[in-house]
Design an enzyme around this catalytic site. Sequence first.
Site, mmCIF file in Angstrom:
data_model
loop_
_atom_site.group_PDB
_atom_site.id
_atom_site.type_symbol
_atom_site.label_atom_id
_atom_site.label_comp_id
_atom_site.label_asym_id
_atom_site.label_seq_id
_atom_site.Cartn_x
_atom_site.Cartn_y
_atom_site.Cartn_z
ATOM 1 N N SER A 252 41.215 89.372 55.052
ATOM 2 C CA SER A 252 42.407 90.197 55.232
ATOM 3 C C SER A 252 42.946 90.701 53.902
ATOM 4 C CB SER A 252 43.503 89.386 55.935
ATOM 5 O OG SER A 252 44.000 88.377 55.052
ATOM 6 N N CYS A 307 35.297 94.573 60.180
ATOM 7 C CA CYS A 307 36.006 95.382 59.189
ATOM 8 C C CYS A 307 35.477 96.811 59.173
ATOM 9 C CB CYS A 307 35.901 94.760 57.806
ATOM 10 S SG CYS A 307 34.237 94.697 57.136
ATOM 11 N N GLU A 407 45.890 97.460 60.847
ATOM 12 C CA GLU A 407 44.563 97.154 61.367
ATOM 13 C C GLU A 407 44.733 96.233 62.573
ATOM 14 O OE1 GLU A 407 40.198 95.693 59.754
ATOM 15 O OE2 GLU A 407 41.998 94.858 58.823
#
Length: 525
Positions: A252, A307, A407
């Site tokens: 993250s 990702c 996100e």
Amino acid sequence: MAVAIARTVWRKKIPHHVCRMSYSSTVPTTKLFIDGKFVDSQTSEWLEIHNPATNEVISRVPKATQAEMLAAADSCSRAYASWSETSVLSRQQIFLRYQQLIKDNIKELAKSITLEQGKTLADAEGDVFRGLQVVEHCCSITSLMLGETLPSITKDMDTYTYRLPIGVCAGIAPFNFPAMIPLWMFPMGMVCGNTYLMKPSERVPGCTMLLARLLQDAGAPDGTLNIIHGQHDAVNFICEHPSIKAISFVGSNQAGEYIYEQGSKNGKRVQSNMGAKNHGVVMPDANKENTLNQLVGAAFGAAGQRCMALSTAILVGESRDWLPELVDRARNLRVNAGDQPGADVGPLISPEAKTRVNGLIQSGVDEGAKLLLDGRSVRVKGYENGNFVGPTILGNVTTDMKCYTEEIFGPVLVVLEAESLDEAISMVNNNPYGNGTAIFTTNGATARKYTNEVDVGQIGVNVPIPVPLPMFSFTGSRGSFRGDTNFYGKQGIQFYTQIKTITSQWKAEDATLKTPAVTMPTMGR
């Protein structure tokens, strides 16, 4: 024959010596891997590992004690002296055996991933395979570590470079790729001659432990790879310990920014791959059937926990008319436990992840987005306690909505609209992330304009998830990456090595010359 024997040994040892030893009569525990031994932690702090499809506790993982972390780092330091001097051919042979062992045990590794992480078995095998490709590339180390030479730079003088290891390196891996991302890290670091301290995600440690056993069976000396477990204390240990020279991180933004700052402050090289908001730009001239299939697969595969997931679609001009068909294809995906036949979308990693994803979906609705497909109420028979969210599509999204700016990391596709390619490019470039993007078109000029003008590190043309093969490098940029040198490929070799430059001069008259030179040496004259 050696490979077959090693595989047999590994299969015998896994149940008892790698990562499963009774913590109580019913719940097994994960071990540490220190100095070539799988050892029980002496910690009093344990974390539970849950099966995401059921939320049942399947094992526990220790928070390694300070003494255990020091022992792991010291083991790396001791092993470095001999490992760094091991010939490159010997290191190559170990990784040649290693890649074969991974191939032989890919299904076993995939089962471990599905049990702890939740992704479908097919996707878990893909996880292992993409990591395996990096290991295979490591086997080219004899070419990858070549130095440079310029003979006769001036009379009787030569200059040449060596590419050498840097010392003890460390990797901090995320939960979403339990095989691929650790295999981005320690094989590349080790084949260059470094020793490695690995911290897998505390949510999915099992696969990394199996990979460690395979590496040991391939012939890696004791201490060249050590594995610790934990959370904040383990991360801080890696960022602060003076013997660790480089840190690789994927995860993250919050953690990545912290690790980059702390590691850099302590004089370490850091490569930090972080969050993303990847856009798929759909032009009206695109191949419709292929584009719709690619969007659905890239948005909802791995339950969106990538990702590089294509989590945002920008429909340009008349391609907006394709939206109902896109929704229909997403609706037909099958949500189920990852080990069930025909499953397309598995569970999220945790109840907290499910709550967060559901909250971001609702934020979109509250801010005016149109909920075209709602996966929040999905129920999977026999797995009612699992962390499931079905494919979800939000239309009429604008760039100021929370569902766009954050996100989501779940099976959610947000759809924006643009009148022109220029408008779409502006949207992508105004987003702070720069991990990946894709354009779908049949027009070469359009593709060329997009690839030249969009400010994103990895671009696909009719390729929805443009993760480069290992002979290239993973080149996320802007808010998705911190550091100077990216993962694997040529940049990976640069990250894990240092250059030594030698300039030598051998003059025949040196043996008889009586007068010393006191002026600055000059070259090329």
